[in-house]
Design an enzyme around this catalytic site. Structure first.
Site: not given
Length: 177
Positions: A106-107
């Site tokens: 994800c991030h």
């Protein structure tokens, strides 16, 4: 037994910490949750605060020699806070220098960019950070898992099964029944 270190703080994407933790533990791995301080850290569950998890160790009490791999859960807040912490970035660099698997979803690939590990590497991540990854020198792809050497990256919670399976394969672990 494979030992996997998770580094997270408040705002981790709940599914991206808890699901890999549960899958790895069920398959026989020992999982350690490390954070900036002892106590509990709160997850983010899609649109609001979610469940908390207990911190096993602070980053100052962790030695990479004790672990076979590093897992970095995403969420927007979690990696944004962690990338400002030199202890975290130093640890990410140390895992890379040792050639140990680093799984970031994800991030969380923001941490790989902050650690200057992306030049010439192929990675993926959440759509909003892909420009950051490209600006850090990465070849960015849009697929559920990108593996480049010891780096394993994924885009989103829906990729967790493939993401965790890729980490398990890197650790030569059997899938649990």
């Amino acid at each position: 037994m494979q030992r996997v270190l998770f580094i997270a703080t408040d705002g981790f994407e709940q599914s991206e910490l808890m699901q890999p933790r549960d899958i790895l533990t069920k398959a026989g791995a020992e999982v350690t949750i490390a954070s900036l301080e002892m106590g509990e850290i709160r997850g983010w569950d899609q649109k609001d605060w979610g469940k908390s998890v207990s911190v096993d160790k602070t980053l100052g009490d962790v030695s990479i020699e004790d672990y076979d791999a590093l897992l970095l859960p995403g969420g927007q807040m979690n990696p944004d806070i962690l990338r400002m912490e030199s202890k975290v970035i130093d640890m990410v660099r140390a895992f890379d220098a040792a050639g140990k698997p680093i799984a970031a979803i994800c991030h969380a690939p923001w941490l790989l960019a902050e650690a200057d590990l992306l030049e010439g590497r192929t990675v993926t991540g959440w759509p909003s950070i892909r420009t950051d990854l490209a600006n850090a020198g990465a070849a960015v792809v849009d697929r559920e898992v990108a593996i480049d050497g010891n780096l394993i990256t994924s885009r989103k919670p829906e990729d967790i099964p493939a993401f965790t399976e890729a980490l398990m394969a890197a650790l030569n672990m059997e899938k649990s029944a």
